[in-house]
Design a protein around this motif. Structure first.
Motif, short mmCIF file in Angstrom:
data_model
loop_
_atom_site.label_atom_id
_atom_site.label_comp_id
_atom_site.label_asym_id
_atom_site.label_seq_id
_atom_site.Cartn_x
_atom_site.Cartn_y
_atom_site.Cartn_z
N PHE A 64 35.97 -10.09 -31.17
CA PHE A 64 35.41 -9.67 -29.81
C PHE A 64 35.59 -11.21 -29.25
O PHE A 64 35.42 -12.30 -29.76
CB PHE A 64 33.88 -9.46 -29.61
CG PHE A 64 33.75 -8.19 -30.17
CD1 PHE A 64 32.87 -8.00 -31.27
CD2 PHE A 64 34.18 -6.95 -29.46
CE1 PHE A 64 32.64 -6.49 -31.66
CE2 PHE A 64 33.87 -5.73 -29.95
CZ PHE A 64 33.02 -5.55 -31.08
N LEU A 104 30.96 -8.15 -24.71
CA LEU A 104 31.97 -8.28 -25.99
C LEU A 104 33.22 -7.69 -25.69
O LEU A 104 33.41 -6.46 -25.43
CB LEU A 104 31.31 -7.89 -27.22
CG LEU A 104 30.07 -8.18 -27.61
CD1 LEU A 104 29.56 -7.40 -28.70
CD2 LEU A 104 30.26 -9.61 -28.15
N THR A 105 34.50 -8.44 -25.56
CA THR A 105 35.49 -7.52 -25.36
C THR A 105 36.44 -7.60 -26.57
O THR A 105 36.82 -8.58 -27.13
CB THR A 105 36.56 -8.66 -24.22
OG1 THR A 105 35.81 -8.84 -23.05
CG2 THR A 105 37.59 -7.87 -23.53
N PRO A 106 36.99 -6.38 -26.87
CA PRO A 106 37.33 -6.45 -28.07
C PRO A 106 38.79 -6.99 -28.19
O PRO A 106 39.74 -7.03 -27.09
CB PRO A 106 37.61 -4.64 -28.28
CG PRO A 106 36.82 -4.27 -27.72
CD PRO A 106 36.46 -5.12 -26.36
N VAL A 150 35.88 0.95 -28.98
CA VAL A 150 35.47 0.31 -30.59
C VAL A 150 35.47 1.61 -31.39
O VAL A 150 34.44 1.62 -32.26
CB VAL A 150 34.04 -0.63 -30.33
CG1 VAL A 150 34.56 -2.05 -29.90
CG2 VAL A 150 33.03 0.09 -29.64
N ILE A 174 29.93 -3.69 -24.49
CA ILE A 174 31.08 -3.76 -24.96
C ILE A 174 32.10 -3.00 -24.18
O ILE A 174 32.33 -2.24 -23.72
CB ILE A 174 31.01 -3.19 -26.31
CG1 ILE A 174 29.86 -3.80 -27.31
CG2 ILE A 174 32.42 -2.99 -27.00
CD1 ILE A 174 29.73 -3.02 -28.49
#
Lengths: 574, 440, 253
Positions: C52, C6-8, C73, C69
């Motif tokens: 994300f 999950l890439t912000p 975050v 992640i």
């Protein structure tokens, strides 16, 4: 106005001698009527059980419960029974719901309705705090309500009894009900609440209350006689001394015997004894304590001047809240539990303590058995009200569990089989195979509770009754409650229909409407007390307020604004 | 001249209900029996200016507008927000508070009371240990030992000592002060302390430590205690403990010294445990000296409506509670809040700098009778009637005793309750929803 | 093995509640399905795809699922809540209630964790390489029992009330613990390698090791002399006697 006819139901209406008959129920303008027109809305009960809406004659639902809420943020998310506990977000129709033992007011209204109950009685409020009870009542949707006002440790009550002044006591009792807009007289650990202000208690019926020359026996008789002299709809409602103590059965039996000498003109009991399970222990300590239910039941079977309620235990977390202040302190110290206390000046005590009941502890297992033994060993269901002393014995959303247990010996034996060995010598339940039928359940949950409270238009389905009806999704000719405990429990948890004042409020376990209920209160003062006695009383009260109370007399009386939909009952004066 | 008797004061948590108010030509000209604070509050509308008209901030300046415009703007702000915050509601009636809670529900807001900067920790203490307390009239009649811990009633609750505590006369205290001892625990030698029989001038921030020592003594472990405790000599702490044990009825009144010093609610909950321990020996109770006259009412109303007494987050549709996460200053200091409504409180005067900076940046609505520092950052200002003077309703005293406030004069100002009801109606219109019928 | 990255996409100021970022919820799902999982931004319902970019490699059950992640975050709460297995790695800071009610698996936070990391955990492991704010390893309001099991390690510092109401499990703080660590604990072990103030307030039982300095001791602990544990000499205290407690507080000499 709105007409409705319930067809194809199997009706249980014990007051009117109907025990499982296929009768139609006609409703018009919120009342049960003889007939309705062709255009009446048809509710098809599809062969299911039909009863009057439930009447819970003893529950802690408004007032002290708020202390319980503040102590229990963690209870708000606790959801052991989906649909009847835990967090539910708001919807177009419903406010948000939270809690299990100490739910918010909206949850109380909605969940009782889902259970098919339509009237509740707040078990104990001091006159000074009554305004708070009424504020919470106003926020409990759907249900009709009433409050029982604490008088058993009240300075004025004890003083007038000590002074041997029954006329003044009578006037005061009537005045307190007016001040609190209350319905009936509640007595908790008589005298003990006052002694508790010094950290003391009373040890039994003949033990003098600190600072007063009266005993709990004097208080009970004084209040009972005043209650009957005023011709109040309900009798005195008594939580006996020595609750929760091994060996307390002697106090309980003595209390019951004491009231044999008081007579009533009304067609009802002279005393209602509450949550007797907590007061039916033999023995001398927790090591040898055992069920006293057989002895208590034997006495009740032989005497007609009382009714009682069970105070059934439900395993799991519970919240005790009672005016029995000393007992709560004792509980808190014994279990290293949180402790809230409230001494209400001149009026009574109180405490709130969270407890947890487990089937693995012989004491709790015994207590669980006692409640059921009492209901099963007393032969006449008209003497027995089903309660858990919500939430002291357990949360009210467990009523279906308890009621289903009364109907199934098989299920009870299953539970008992899991008890520790130390329990078995203490209980009689393994040898009791009586199973209650729908008619008896209907008696214990609506018919007798309405009668016991003196609510003539509740708890039955005769012409003239309020159109409060519960239809449970269970066909008595197809389902055997003795065997199908889970089906019975589910049906009683999520009513097929709950009808309140002729309006459908629950359908298949979901709330469909949220009308506001009424609050019943008794005015025995206006017409019931002569002016001379009123004047005499007020002279004394004015002095007492000036000297002892922290509130002005004029600000003490609950104002009309707090009862937007009152039902004022004025008892006939002798 | 008509004198209205038994008027309920609407300043502090004493909620004195014996005031005598003279009204002439719809003006209050005299207030009898009240303390200075109570008199000032009751006569307030007739002593100084108030907000006369609703206002909306345009180009940095507040401009008068109609009630309708203000209500609409307020509703628009709240409906558009993703993390709106409702704050205050302590110097108003319970009936208004119920509406504030409903509005918060309908807008998926957080809602919190002034307890966030005051007695909030007392609620936390009750959650940890319970609240062993009583009605104010009980110590009046029974108490022979009065303890003021971290509070200064001479200034903050001026009539407390005569009505309820040190000087009060009752059934078992017919000689008032002569039948009692009064102890103050405070790092300062306050005006209350100057009259104390014993002053424990502990080092600031050591209340928790002193409570620990007292419990150790009560539970029979005084031998392990060091010679100096909380900046006090051990002998003095022992003396205090002996006074407590020897009392027939002890009452501990507590304030910010317990709730807002090092350890916060841990001190309060430890006091609850101390009280419980003392009850093994003699009768003891504790009472929180609530500041605003109806902050207790907020806690009561919020608890029965939502299950929680304060710091409630409705964003998920059901109430969630976690002070430290959902308290007003928690979310303000994280700059999460994107809209703010406040009534019957003055956050502008009481909040930390970081919170105030953020409040200047977001749309804010103020409902109040008077202009104050909060007005400086408000974008919508709605003038309200003063509860207990211009409209009636219910309030809860510091000991949770509910008393009905009186309406003393006629007014054209709307009450908080009415204003909130109108905002709710507008919110529903904007959202196109009917809203909950139940209880609304 | 399944790895979900999950890439912000953005840095919200309003907290996101994303209690479904768990191996249990992600196991066996595609990137699109994971992106469609719900979360809340204040009072607005969103999906994970709103905040994300989601990439999935492989498939597996919860125990075989690893969530990475890939960024900061600080405004995403409840990551890893109630997870039973699998792994989560946060390459940055994380918001409140990370790993709450976790019963298995592991969480690694490479940055700082906000308050209530590991709240009420019953099993599994959490490692925070940075600091963790208030109530690390604590409980929920009103519960008498907080953390019951598992292991929580914080390499940096923590603020107040570490392990409040601890009923089991193990907490290790390599840095300092500001105030009242282990308050009202019943059981479990807390190790503080740095300094602390007023450790073990109202401790009923349980064990606390302080390897650094105790800047201020509670007055109600009883000095029992010195004791050696694992080759280290400590001063041993029994308490908290304010409540007749039988906990043990070891303070290095």
């Amino acid at each position: 106005m709105a007409e409705m006819i319930i067809k194809n139901g199997v009706v249980y209406d014990p007051k009117n001698g109907i025990d499982g008959e296929k009768n139609e129920i006609c409703i018009k303008d919120g009342k049960i009527v003889e007939n309705v027109g062709a255009g009446a809305k048809i509710v098809d009960a599809e062969g299911c059980v039909v009863m009057a809406g439930g009447v819970d004659g003893h529950t802690h639902c408004a007032g002290k419960i708020n202390t319980g809420r503040v102590m229990s943020p963690h209870d708000m998310r606790y959801a052991p029974i989906p649909g009847l506990s835990g967090e539910e977000p708001r919807t177009k129709l419903l406010r948000p719901q939270v809690g299990y033992n100490t739910p918010n007011t909206y949850a109380i209204g909605y969940r009782y309705s889902k259970l098919g109950y339509t009237s509740i009685a707040e078990a104990a409020i001091t006159p000074m705090m009554a305004r708070h009870m009424h504020e919470e009542f106003e926020e409990i949707p759907i249900l009709d309500k009433l409050g029982l006002v604490l008088m058993g440790s009240n300075w004025q009550v004890m003083q007038y009894i000590q002074d041997k002044d029954p006329e003044k006591l009578k006037a005061y009792m009537a005045w307190v009900l007016l001040a609190a807009r209350g319905y009936g007289v509640k007595i908790v650990n008589p005298g003990g609440g006052s002694s508790w202000t010094w950290g003391k208690n009373v040890s039994g019926l003949d033990d003098k209350v600190v600072d007063f020359d009266v005993t709990p026996a004097d208080i009970l008789i004084g209040l009972a006689e005043a209650n009957e002299a005023l011709n109040l709809p309900h009798s005195i409602h008594v939580h006996c001394n020595n609750l929760g103590m091994p060996g307390n059965i002697s106090t309980t039996l003595d209390t019951m015997k004491l009231l044999e000498k008081v007579k009533t003109k009304r067609d009802r009991q002279v005393m209602h004894v509450t949550h007797v399970q907590f007061n039916a222990y033999t023995g001398t300590s927790w090591m040898d304590f055992a069920s006293g239910a057989p002895d208590v039941a034997d006495y009740i079977n032989k005497h007609d001047h009382l009714t009682f309620d069970m105070g059934q235990l439900i395993f799991g977390p519970a919240m005790t809240m009672t005016a029995d202040g000393p007992t709560e302190y004792r509980n808190a110290r014994m279990f290293d539990a949180k402790w809230s206390n409230y001494d209400q000046e001149l009026e009574d005590a109180g405490g709130v303590v969270p407890l947890n009941y487990t089937s693995q502890h012989f004491a709790h297992a015994t207590m669980w058995s006692i409640g059921l033994e009492l209901a099963l060993l007393v032969k006449d269901p008209w003497k027995v009200m089903f309660t858990t002393d919500n939430p002291n014995g357990g949360a009210f959303v467990n009523y279906p569990e308890g009621q289903a247990l009364l109907m199934s010996d098989k299920k009870r034996q299953e539970v008992i089989a899991g008890f520790p060995d130390m329990t078995m010598d203490r209980i009689s339940l393994p040898n009791i195979d009586r199973e209650l039928g729908w008619g008896e359940i209907a008696t214990m949950t609506r018919a007798m509770s309405a009668k016991m409270l003196g609510l003539d238009d509740k708890g039955h389905l005769g012409v003239g009754a309020d159109a409060d009806v519960a239809i449970y999704d269970i066909q008595p000719d197809k389902v055997d409650p003795s065997v199908e405990h889970e089906k019975v429990k589910k049906a009683l948890s999520f009513a097929k229909y709950t009808i309140k004042g002729g309006e459908i409020v629950v359908r298949d376990g979901e709330i469909t409407a949220t009308p506001k209920g009424k609050v019943y209160w008794v005015n025995a003062y206006e017409n019931g007390i002569v002016q001379a006695e009123k004047d005499r009383l007020m002279t004394d009260l004015e002095e007492r307020f000036a000297k002892y109370y922290s509130i002005q007399l004029s600000n003490y009386m609950v104002e009309d604004a707090y009862l937007p939909r009152p039902v004022e009952i004025r008892p006939e004066v002798a | 001249m008509p004198v209205i008797k038994d008027v309920v004061c609407t300043l502090c948590g004493c909620l004195c209900d014996d005031l005598e108010v003279t009204v002439e030509n719809n003006k209050i000209t005299k207030v009898g029996k009240a303390c200075k604070l109570g008199r000032a509050k009751t006569m307030g509308p007739f002593l100084h200016e108030r907000i006369e008209k609703p206002m909306i901030r345009k180009n940095g300046e507040l401009e008068e507008c109609s009630y309708d415009e203000a209500i609409t703007k307020a509703a628009e702000i709240l409906v558009a927000a993703k993390r709106p915050m409702s704050y205050g509601w302590c110097s108003t009636s319970c009936e208004a508070i119920e509406k504030a809670v409903l509005l918060a529900e309908e807008t998926g807001s957080l809602i919190d009371s002034t307890a966030n900067v005051c007695h909030g920790p007392s609620a936390l203490a009750a959650q940890e240990k319970g609240a062993p307390t009583c009605s104010l009239g009980t110590p009046k009649n029974y108490a022979d030992l009065i303890i003021f811990w971290g509070c200064n009633p001479v200034h903050a609750h001026p009539r407390h000592q005569t009505r309820y505590s040190t000087m009060a006369k009752g059934a078992f205290t017919p000689n008032g002060k002569k039948d009692k001892k009064m102890v103050v625990v405070d790092p300062r030698n306050t005006d209350t302390a100057k009259k104390a029989d014993l002053l424990l001038q502990l080092k600031p921030g050591t209340d928790y430590v002193l409570i620990e020592a007292l419990r150790a003594i009560v539970n029979g472990h005084e031998d392990v205690l060091p010679d100096e405790i909380a900046g006090l000599p051990k002998a003095k702490v022992l003396e205090f403990a002996e006074m407590c044990k020897a009392a027939k009825f002890g009452v501990l009144y507590f304030g910010m010294g317990i709730t807002q010093t090092r350890g916060r609610y841990k001190s309060g909950d430890n006091v609850s445990s101390l009280i419980s321990d003392l009850n093994q020996i003699t009768k003891f109770v504790m009472i929180g000296m609530r500041g605003h006259y109806n902050v207790t009412g907020f806690g009561q109303v919020a608890a029965w409506e939502t299950g929680f007494p304060m710091a409630i987050d409705f964003s998920r549709g059901y109430p969630y509670y976690n002070p430290g996460e959902t308290g007003t200053n928690d979310v303000l200091m994280r700059r999460e809040v994107d809209a703010f409504i406040t009534g019957a409180a003055d956050p502008g005067a009481h909040f930390p700098q970081e919170s105030i900076k953020h409040l200047f940046k977001i749309p804010a609505i103020q409902v109040d009778g008077y202009a104050n520092p909060t007005t400086e950052f408000s974008d919508v200002v709605i003038p309200a009637a003063i509860a207990g003077v211009e409209c009636d309703g219910t309030a809860y005293r510091m000991d949770c005793q509910p008393i009905r406030l009186k309406k003393l004069v006629e007014t054209t100002f709307k009450s908080d309750e009415e204003i909130l009801t109108e905002i709710i109606a507008k919110v529903r219109e904007l959202k196109g929803a009917e809203g909950a019928k139940g209880g609304a | 093995m399944q790895t979900v990255t999950l890439t912000p996409k953005r840095s919200p100021t309003i907290s996101i509640e994303a209690e479904l970022i768990t191996p249990d919820a992600f196991a066996g799902k595609s990137a699109a399905e994971i992106g469609a999982i719900g979360a809340w931004e204040g009072n607005e319902e969103i999906t994970l795809a709103d905040i994300f970019d989601v990439a999935v490699d492989g498939s597996g059950d919860a125990a075989e699922t690893k969530i990475v992640i890939d960024g900061d975050v600080p405004r995403v709460k409840r990551i890893g809540e109630a997870m039973t297995a699998g792994e989560i790695v946060v390459k940055g800071n994380v918001d409140m209630r990370c790993g709450a009610r976790m019963s298995g698996g592991s969480i690694t936070v490479e940055g700082d964790a906000d308050s209530w990391v590991g709240r009420e955990m019953t099993g599994g492991e959490i490692l925070v390489k940075g600091n963790a704010a208030y109530y690390a390893g604590g409980g929920y309001r009103g519960e008498t029992c907080g953390m019951r099991g598992g292991k929580l390690t914080i390499e940096g510092d923590v603020l107040d009330f570490l392990g409040e109401h601890m009923c089991g499990g193990e907490i290790v703080v390599k840095g300092n613990a500001r105030l009242l660590p282990g308050v009202l604990n019943w059981s479990g072990t807390i190790v503080i390698e740095g300094d602390t103030t007023l450790p073990g307030g109202e401790m009923k039982s349980g064990t606390i090791f302080v390897k650094g300095k105790v800047l201020e001791m509670l007055p109600s602990y009883k000095d029992e002399g010195t004791e050696e544990v694992d080759g280290v000499t400590y001063r041993k205290y029994i308490g908290d006697l304010s409540r007749n407690g039988e906990g043990v507080l070891y303070v290095s000499v």
